[in-house]
Design a protein around this motif. Structure first.
Motif, PDB file in Angstrom:
ATOM      1  N   ARG A  13       0.807  -1.222   0.000  1.00  0.00           N
ATOM      2  CA  ARG A  13       0.000   0.000   0.000  1.00  0.00           C
ATOM      3  C   ARG A  13       0.841   1.274   0.000  1.00  0.00           C
ATOM      4  N   ARG A  14       1.763   1.378   0.927  1.00  0.00           N
ATOM      5  CA  ARG A  14       2.562   2.602   1.011  1.00  0.00           C
ATOM      6  C   ARG A  14       3.416   2.799  -0.234  1.00  0.00           C
ATOM      7  N   SER A  15       3.979   1.713  -0.721  1.00  0.00           N
ATOM      8  CA  SER A  15       4.795   1.806  -1.933  1.00  0.00           C
ATOM      9  C   SER A  15       3.956   2.259  -3.120  1.00  0.00           C
ATOM     10  N   LEU A  16       2.755   1.717  -3.242  1.00  0.00           N
ATOM     11  CA  LEU A  16       1.877   2.096  -4.352  1.00  0.00           C
ATOM     12  C   LEU A  16       1.477   3.564  -4.268  1.00  0.00           C
ATOM     13  N   ILE A  17       1.220   4.037  -3.069  1.00  0.00           N
ATOM     14  CA  ILE A  17       0.866   5.448  -2.898  1.00  0.00           C
ATOM     15  C   ILE A  17       2.037   6.336  -3.306  1.00  0.00           C
ATOM     16  N   ARG A  18       3.241   5.954  -2.880  1.00  0.00           N
ATOM     17  CA  ARG A  18       4.420   6.758  -3.233  1.00  0.00           C
ATOM     18  C   ARG A  18       4.661   6.757  -4.736  1.00  0.00           C
ATOM     19  N   TRP A  19       4.509   5.601  -5.366  1.00  0.00           N
ATOM     20  CA  TRP A  19       4.712   5.540  -6.812  1.00  0.00           C
ATOM     21  C   TRP A  19       3.647   6.341  -7.557  1.00  0.00           C
ATOM     22  N   THR A  20       2.421   6.286  -7.086  1.00  0.00           N
ATOM     23  CA  THR A  20       1.357   7.062  -7.727  1.00  0.00           C
ATOM     24  C   THR A  20       1.645   8.554  -7.617  1.00  0.00           C
ATOM     25  N   ILE A  21       2.071   8.980  -6.442  1.00  0.00           N
ATOM     26  CA  ILE A  21       2.407  10.396  -6.256  1.00  0.00           C
ATOM     27  C   ILE A  21       3.602  10.784  -7.122  1.00  0.00           C
ATOM     28  N   GLY A  22       4.620   9.930  -7.147  1.00  0.00           N
ATOM     29  CA  GLY A  22       5.817  10.241  -7.916  1.00  0.00           C
ATOM     30  C   GLY A  22       5.558  10.313  -9.411  1.00  0.00           C
ATOM     31  N   ILE A  23       4.860   9.316  -9.942  1.00  0.00           N
ATOM     32  CA  ILE A  23       4.558   9.324 -11.375  1.00  0.00           C
ATOM     33  C   ILE A  23       3.581  10.446 -11.699  1.00  0.00           C
ATOM     34  N   PHE A  86       7.193   3.440 -14.778  1.00  0.00           N
ATOM     35  CA  PHE A  86       6.279   2.319 -14.548  1.00  0.00           C
ATOM     36  C   PHE A  86       7.041   0.999 -14.450  1.00  0.00           C
ATOM     37  N   ILE A  87       8.059   0.833 -15.277  1.00  0.00           N
ATOM     38  CA  ILE A  87       8.856  -0.396 -15.231  1.00  0.00           C
ATOM     39  C   ILE A  87       9.561  -0.524 -13.884  1.00  0.00           C
ATOM     40  N   ALA A  88      10.101   0.584 -13.381  1.00  0.00           N
ATOM     41  CA  ALA A  88      10.760   0.545 -12.074  1.00  0.00           C
ATOM     42  C   ALA A  88       9.775   0.156 -10.981  1.00  0.00           C
ATOM     43  N   CYS A  89       8.578   0.713 -11.035  1.00  0.00           N
ATOM     44  CA  CYS A  89       7.535   0.369 -10.063  1.00  0.00           C
ATOM     45  C   CYS A  89       7.198  -1.116 -10.135  1.00  0.00           C
ATOM     46  N   ALA A  90       6.968  -1.621 -11.343  1.00  0.00           N
ATOM     47  CA  ALA A  90       6.600  -3.026 -11.518  1.00  0.00           C
ATOM     48  C   ALA A  90       7.737  -3.954 -11.107  1.00  0.00           C
ATOM     49  N   LEU A 132      -0.266  -2.579  -9.789  1.00  0.00           N
ATOM     50  CA  LEU A 132       0.181  -1.795 -10.942  1.00  0.00           C
ATOM     51  C   LEU A 132      -1.003  -1.167 -11.666  1.00  0.00           C
ATOM     52  N   LEU A 133      -2.116  -1.890 -11.718  1.00  0.00           N
ATOM     53  CA  LEU A 133      -3.316  -1.352 -12.362  1.00  0.00           C
ATOM     54  C   LEU A 133      -3.833  -0.124 -11.619  1.00  0.00           C
ATOM     55  N   ALA A 134      -3.770  -0.151 -10.300  1.00  0.00           N
ATOM     56  CA  ALA A 134      -4.222   0.998  -9.515  1.00  0.00           C
ATOM     57  C   ALA A 134      -3.383   2.235  -9.828  1.00  0.00           C
ATOM     58  N   VAL A 135      -2.071   2.060  -9.902  1.00  0.00           N
ATOM     59  CA  VAL A 135      -1.191   3.178 -10.250  1.00  0.00           C
ATOM     60  C   VAL A 135      -1.493   3.668 -11.664  1.00  0.00           C
ATOM     61  N   THR A 136      -1.726   2.731 -12.570  1.00  0.00           N
ATOM     62  CA  THR A 136      -1.994   3.079 -13.966  1.00  0.00           C
ATOM     63  C   THR A 136      -3.287   3.874 -14.110  1.00  0.00           C
ATOM     64  N   VAL A 137      -4.345   3.422 -13.466  1.00  0.00           N
ATOM     65  CA  VAL A 137      -5.636   4.104 -13.578  1.00  0.00           C
ATOM     66  C   VAL A 137      -5.546   5.518 -13.012  1.00  0.00           C
ATOM     67  N   ALA A 138      -4.936   5.649 -11.844  1.00  0.00           N
ATOM     68  CA  ALA A 138      -4.837   6.969 -11.217  1.00  0.00           C
ATOM     69  C   ALA A 138      -4.033   7.934 -12.083  1.00  0.00           C
ATOM     70  N   THR A 139      -2.912   7.476 -12.614  1.00  0.00           N
ATOM     71  CA  THR A 139      -2.071   8.367 -13.422  1.00  0.00           C
ATOM     72  C   THR A 139      -2.679   8.618 -14.800  1.00  0.00           C
ATOM     73  N   PHE A 167       1.163   0.126 -19.287  1.00  0.00           N
ATOM     74  CA  PHE A 167       0.799  -0.871 -18.275  1.00  0.00           C
ATOM     75  C   PHE A 167       1.260  -2.268 -18.686  1.00  0.00           C
ATOM     76  N   LEU A 168       0.992  -2.658 -19.924  1.00  0.00           N
ATOM     77  CA  LEU A 168       1.363  -3.998 -20.385  1.00  0.00           C
ATOM     78  C   LEU A 168       2.879  -4.170 -20.435  1.00  0.00           C
ATOM     79  N   LEU A 169       3.578  -3.130 -20.869  1.00  0.00           N
ATOM     80  CA  LEU A 169       5.037  -3.182 -20.905  1.00  0.00           C
ATOM     81  C   LEU A 169       5.604  -3.330 -19.496  1.00  0.00           C
ATOM     82  N   ALA A 170       5.100  -2.522 -18.570  1.00  0.00           N
ATOM     83  CA  ALA A 170       5.580  -2.588 -17.190  1.00  0.00           C
ATOM     84  C   ALA A 170       5.216  -3.919 -16.544  1.00  0.00           C
ATOM     85  N   LEU A 171       4.019  -4.422 -16.839  1.00  0.00           N
ATOM     86  CA  LEU A 171       3.602  -5.703 -16.263  1.00  0.00           C
ATOM     87  C   LEU A 171       4.509  -6.829 -16.734  1.00  0.00           C
ATOM     88  N   LEU A 172       4.884  -6.800 -18.001  1.00  0.00           N
ATOM     89  CA  LEU A 172       5.810  -7.815 -18.505  1.00  0.00           C
ATOM     90  C   LEU A 172       7.131  -7.760 -17.735  1.00  0.00           C
TER      91      LEU A 172
END
Length: 266
Positions: A13-23, A86-90, A132-139, A167-172
């Motif tokens: 959770r915390r990591s996802l929030i930070r990545w969403t804010i950063g991106i 996104f790749i770094a996050c994934a 990753l989808l949550a970060v993608t949708v928000a951004t 999203f697909l590239l980062a997910l891979l």
């Protein structure tokens, strides 16, 4: 939702929030520059950008025109920097699935529980997808709103197509990190492999268009199946995106089989 998936998402959770804010900050910063750039044709227009060295233009996706909304988004936001974030996050999320807890010693406790190993890997993958989808949708919503405010003139569907490709590239790449971690238990190795694939794949895809001796490598670069379809210009390149999705499934199966057969010290 399966217990392991929900627990993983709580841990992320915390990591996802930070990545969403950063991106989100990245999108906000770069899209805020567009109104000033669009008014300076003599500096950022096609004729000015044509003066840059060919190799630099290739690495930046051609650098055809920064003054048009679609050209700016394509070259500055969705070409390199956005996908790499996104790749770094994934990659980090993929590492946290198996390799990181194994190195910290907590995975041994998890595998002693009545949870099938294959299910463990699969549910950690599901958590990776959802996070990753949550970060993608928000951004995506932020990018669309900012582009509308900046009057960039790029259709909602085209931004959606580009963001889906990211999203697909980062997910891979995240699944590759998970697979290497599942096979070896070493997060450093997983990060190194993803780094080589991401950076090397980008260089091969961009430079390979004009360098014959590496052009054949474009077909094995994940970036080829994201960039070649030009989603901001052409919409959804369904075939290319299916290749990315299919490669992700192959990596997931590899991760499941590798972890199921490996001794993790219990």
């Amino acid at each position: 939702m399966p217990a392991l998936v929900s627990k993983s998402l709580r841990d992320y959770r915390r990591s996802l929030i930070r990545w969403t804010i950063g991106i989100g900050a990245f999108f906000t910063l770069y899209l805020s520059f567009y109104p000033n750039i669009s008014e300076n044709q003599e500096i950022y227009g096609p004729q000015a950008l044509a003066k840059f060295p060919g190799a630099m233009r290739d690495l930046m996706g051609g650098m055809e025109d920064f003054t048009s909304g679609i050209g700016y988004l394509s070259s500055v936001v969705y070409q390199l920097f956005g996908p790499m974030l996104f790749i770094a996050c994934a990659m980090i999320l993929g590492n946290r699935a198996i390799a990181q807890p194994e190195e910290s010693g907590t995975l041994e406790l998890t595998v002693t529980l009545p949870v099938d190993r294959r299910r463990l890997v699969f549910e950690r993958f599901v958590a990776l997808v959802l996070g990753l989808l949550a970060v993608t949708v928000a951004t995506f919503l932020l990018a669309w709103a900012l582009s509308a405010v900046a009057d960039m003139g790029v259709a909602f569907g085209r931004i959606l197509a580009a963001h889906t490709g990211v999203f697909l590239l980062a997910l891979l790449c995240g699944t590759l990190s998970l697979a290497v971690g599942a096979a070896t238990g070493h997060k450093g190795l997983a990060m190194a492999v993803v780094g080589v694939v991401a950076v090397g794949g980008y260089i091969v895809e961009t430079m390979g268009k004009n360098v014959d001796w590496i052009s054949w490598l474009r077909w094995v670069s994940p970036f080829h199946y994201y960039l070649d379809g030009e989603p901001l210009y052409q919409g959804f390149p369904v075939g290319n995106y299916l290749v990315l999705a299919g490669a992700t499934v192959v990596l997931l199966l590899t991760a499941i089989l590798a972890f199921d057969r490996r001794d993790v010290g219990v």
